[in-house]
Scaffold this active site. Structure first.
Site, PDB file in Angstrom:
ATOM      1  N   GLY A 113      17.013  -3.862 -22.430  1.00 55.45           N
ATOM      2  CA  GLY A 113      15.781  -4.485 -22.924  1.00 55.45           C
ATOM      3  C   GLY A 113      15.847  -5.994 -23.032  1.00 55.45           C
ATOM      4  CB  THR A 154      16.258  -0.467 -14.200  1.00 56.12           C
ATOM      5  OG1 THR A 154      15.910  -1.735 -13.659  1.00 56.12           O
ATOM      6  CG2 THR A 154      16.739   0.447 -13.091  1.00 56.12           C
ATOM      7  CD  GLU A 204      23.049  -7.309 -14.951  1.00 54.95           C
ATOM      8  OE1 GLU A 204      22.726  -8.169 -15.782  1.00 54.95           O
ATOM      9  OE2 GLU A 204      22.221  -6.707 -14.253  1.00 54.95           O
TER      10      GLU A 204
HETATM   11  C1  LIG Z   1      13.972  -4.111  -9.520  1.00 55.47           C
HETATM   12  C2  LIG Z   1      14.109  -4.849 -10.825  1.00 55.47           C
HETATM   13  C3  LIG Z   1      14.732  -4.240 -11.893  1.00 55.47           C
HETATM   14  C4  LIG Z   1      14.855  -4.915 -13.113  1.00 55.47           C
HETATM   15  N1  LIG Z   1      15.427  -4.270 -14.180  1.00 55.47           N
HETATM   16  C5  LIG Z   1      15.474  -4.872 -15.376  1.00 55.47           C
HETATM   17  C6  LIG Z   1      15.989  -4.172 -16.527  1.00 55.47           C
HETATM   18  O1  LIG Z   1      16.422  -3.017 -16.449  1.00 55.47           O
HETATM   19  N2  LIG Z   1      15.977  -4.793 -17.721  1.00 55.47           N
HETATM   20  C7  LIG Z   1      15.504  -6.077 -17.856  1.00 55.47           C
HETATM   21  O2  LIG Z   1      15.549  -6.591 -18.967  1.00 55.47           O
HETATM   22  N3  LIG Z   1      15.015  -6.776 -16.799  1.00 55.47           N
HETATM   23  C8  LIG Z   1      14.986  -6.200 -15.566  1.00 55.47           C
HETATM   24  N4  LIG Z   1      14.479  -6.888 -14.470  1.00 55.47           N
HETATM   25  C9  LIG Z   1      13.935  -8.210 -14.681  1.00 55.47           C
HETATM   26  C10 LIG Z   1      14.721  -9.314 -14.054  1.00 55.47           C
HETATM   27  O3  LIG Z   1      15.887  -9.562 -14.773  1.00 55.47           O
HETATM   28  C11 LIG Z   1      13.774 -10.498 -13.983  1.00 55.47           C
HETATM   29  O4  LIG Z   1      12.876 -10.195 -12.940  1.00 55.47           O
HETATM   30  C12 LIG Z   1      14.449 -11.791 -13.757  1.00 55.47           C
HETATM   31  O5  LIG Z   1      15.074 -12.213 -14.938  1.00 55.47           O
HETATM   32  C13 LIG Z   1      13.443 -12.869 -13.266  1.00 55.47           C
HETATM   33  O6  LIG Z   1      12.372 -12.985 -14.138  1.00 55.47           O
HETATM   34  P1  LIG Z   1      10.846 -12.920 -13.627  1.00 55.47           P
HETATM   35  O7  LIG Z   1      10.684 -11.734 -12.731  1.00 55.47           O
HETATM   36  O8  LIG Z   1       9.959 -13.023 -14.832  1.00 55.47           O
HETATM   37  O9  LIG Z   1      10.662 -14.202 -12.719  1.00 55.47           O
HETATM   38  P2  LIG Z   1      10.442 -15.694 -13.183  1.00 55.47           P
HETATM   39  O10 LIG Z   1      11.399 -16.070 -14.237  1.00 55.47           O
HETATM   40  O11 LIG Z   1       8.975 -15.872 -13.509  1.00 55.47           O
HETATM   41  O12 LIG Z   1      10.767 -16.478 -11.855  1.00 55.47           O
HETATM   42  C14 LIG Z   1       9.846 -16.502 -10.755  1.00 55.47           C
HETATM   43  C15 LIG Z   1      10.408 -17.436  -9.703  1.00 55.47           C
HETATM   44  O13 LIG Z   1      10.548 -18.763 -10.230  1.00 55.47           O
HETATM   45  C16 LIG Z   1      11.898 -19.219 -10.094  1.00 55.47           C
HETATM   46  N5  LIG Z   1      12.276 -19.994 -11.284  1.00 55.47           N
HETATM   47  C17 LIG Z   1      12.176 -19.595 -12.582  1.00 55.47           C
HETATM   48  N6  LIG Z   1      12.578 -20.593 -13.398  1.00 55.47           N
HETATM   49  C18 LIG Z   1      12.962 -21.617 -12.611  1.00 55.47           C
HETATM   50  C19 LIG Z   1      13.476 -22.915 -12.878  1.00 55.47           C
HETATM   51  N7  LIG Z   1      13.699 -23.344 -14.116  1.00 55.47           N
HETATM   52  N8  LIG Z   1      13.756 -23.700 -11.827  1.00 55.47           N
HETATM   53  C20 LIG Z   1      13.532 -23.285 -10.556  1.00 55.47           C
HETATM   54  N9  LIG Z   1      13.055 -22.062 -10.246  1.00 55.47           N
HETATM   55  C21 LIG Z   1      12.758 -21.236 -11.260  1.00 55.47           C
HETATM   56  C22 LIG Z   1      12.756 -17.961  -9.955  1.00 55.47           C
HETATM   57  O14 LIG Z   1      13.941 -18.209  -9.200  1.00 55.47           O
HETATM   58  C23 LIG Z   1      11.812 -17.025  -9.206  1.00 55.47           C
HETATM   59  O15 LIG Z   1      11.850 -17.263  -7.815  1.00 55.47           O
HETATM   60  C24 LIG Z   1      14.352  -6.247 -13.246  1.00 55.47           C
HETATM   61  C25 LIG Z   1      13.734  -6.861 -12.152  1.00 55.47           C
HETATM   62  C26 LIG Z   1      13.618  -6.182 -10.960  1.00 55.47           C
HETATM   63  C27 LIG Z   1      12.936  -6.881  -9.813  1.00 55.47           C
END
Ligand SMILES: Cc1cc2nc3c(=O)[nH]c(=O)nc-3n(C[C@H](O)[C@H](O)[C@H](O)COP(=O)(O)OP(=O)(O)OC[C@H]3O[C@@H](n4cnc5c(N)ncnc54)[C@H](O)[C@@H]3O)c2cc1C
Length: 311
Positions: free
Chosen positions: A83, A117, A200
């Site tokens: 989480g 997940t 991880e």
């Molecule tokens: C298949 C899958 C399974 C997952 N499972 C889990 C889970 O079990 N538990 C859980 O807690 N989370 C889970 N996640 C979440 C995952 O950890 C997040 O997707 C990840 O932390 C990225 O966050 P976001 O998707 O909100 O993207 P964002 O943080 O919104 O990022 C979007 C884009 O902006 C870029 N970006 C963001 N900040 C910056 C910055 N400061 N400078 C430059 N570029 C930046 C990123 O590289 C990315 O390309 C999962 C995600 C996926 C896709």
């Protein structure tokens, strides 16, 4: 999967700790074991339990928590989910908003987590919650264990691009959690998050999965023909396959270097090279998936019958 996982502790293969019936293997031995599982292929132990929450409880938890949770994690009595992420807190994890307000011997938890997940199967969730609204954002977070069957924890599936359901939204609406479910000290959760994410990073490249996929590609290419010859003899295809194999070998050596280095510096931090493992590992998995799709041509196209959600 659970039936398989439950056979592992019988051989001491369910988790690493000798005092809980594990093998006491080194990090490299564990790495080799996991790679063998991936290549066989059979599912490796559920990472959310054994590799994520288990080490946090073992390192920072109370004795009672260790005694209760660690054998249950090894035996997969509980399916755990992770989480962390929230709708507006992904990369910037410290901006999370989920709130745990202490009231006597309980926390009242409110908020939303997303991308969980396999949460649809989960019995338990480890959550990072905000317990201090005034402190600097990294210092007001706590690590709390939640029971997914508690009233007020609905799970909503998110359909992903392949049509399947692996990730979910999880909602917390005035959920009562006993204070005994706090791990370590209140407001120190950010330190535990860094510890957990460091663990991880290693073992995430899934080299064994890619090796098995390349073996499969080689097997199938001998059967499929392009212009009257096996695809493997097609220079364009075999060049792409060779490039994948070279990248995979480089990744394997990098991961082995990181794993062999584990624990050597005494600060509990992984080798910084571990940061590339996940991204490189997934790039190779994508490349091998594309090769498989190219290989089977029209058979790789999805057919509508899979997408039952909208019917
Ligand atoms: C298949 C899958 C399974 C997952 N499972 C889990 C889970 O079990 N538990 C859980 O807690 N989370 C889970 N996640 C979440 C995952 O950890 C997040 O997707 C990840 O932390 C990225 O966050 P976001 O998707 O909100 O993207 P964002 O943080 O919104 O990022 C979007 C884009 O902006 C870029 N970006 C963001 N900040 C910056 C910055 N400061 N400078 C430059 N570029 C930046 C990123 O590289 C990315 O390309 C999962 C995600 C996926 C896709």
């Amino acid at each position: 999967m659970i039936a398989w996982w439950r056979t592992l502790p019988k051989k001491g293969w369910g988790q690493p700790l000798e005092e809980y019936g594990g093998t006491g293997w080194t990090a490299v031995q564990h790495y080799i074991f996991k790679e063998e599982l991936h290549m066989y292929p059979v599912p490796a132990p559920l990472a959310f339990g054994v590799s994520m929450v288990g080490p946090v409880i073992y390192t920072f938890g109370e004795d009672a928590q260790k005694k209760y949770y660690l054998p249950r994690i090894a035996n997969v009595d509980d399916w755990w989910c992770q989480g962390f992420s929230e709708p507006d807190s992904g990369s910037d994890l410290a901006s999370m908003k989920m709130r745990a307000e202490r009231k006597g011997d309980k926390y009242i938890v409110n908020g939303q987590k997303t991308w969980k997940t396999l949460a649809q199967y989960a019995d338990m969730i480890f959550c990072f919650c905000r317990t201090d609204l005034i402190a600097r954002k990294q210092t007001g977070i706590s690590f709390i264990l939640g029971d997914m069957k508690t009233k007020g924890v609905p799970v909503r599936p998110i359909q992903i691009i392949d049509g399947g359901y692996k990730v979910n939204e999880v909602f917390f609406d005035d959920v009562e959690v006993p204070v005994q479910n706090l791990v370590g000290e209140e407001n120190k959760g950010w330190d535990y998050a860094k510890f957990l994410l460091g663990n991880e990073r290693t073992g995430i490249a899934r080299v064994g999965v890619s090796k098995e996929r390349i073996r499969r590609i080689r097997e199938v290419t001998t059967k499929f023909k392009s212009c009257g010859r096996p695809l493997l003899k097609d220079p364009a295809f075999s060049q792409k396959l060779a490039a994948c194999e070279i990248e995979l070998k480089a990744l394997e050596l990098t991961e082995l270097r990181v794993v062999a280095d584990e624990g050597k510096h005494g600060d509990g931090k992984p080798n910084p090279a571990s940061s590339v493992l996940k991204i490189k590992g997934f790039e190779i998995q994508q490349a091998t998936t594309e090769l498989l799709m190219e290989l089977i041509g029209p058979f790789a196209a999805p057919f509508d019958g899979q997408f039952t959600f909208f019917k």
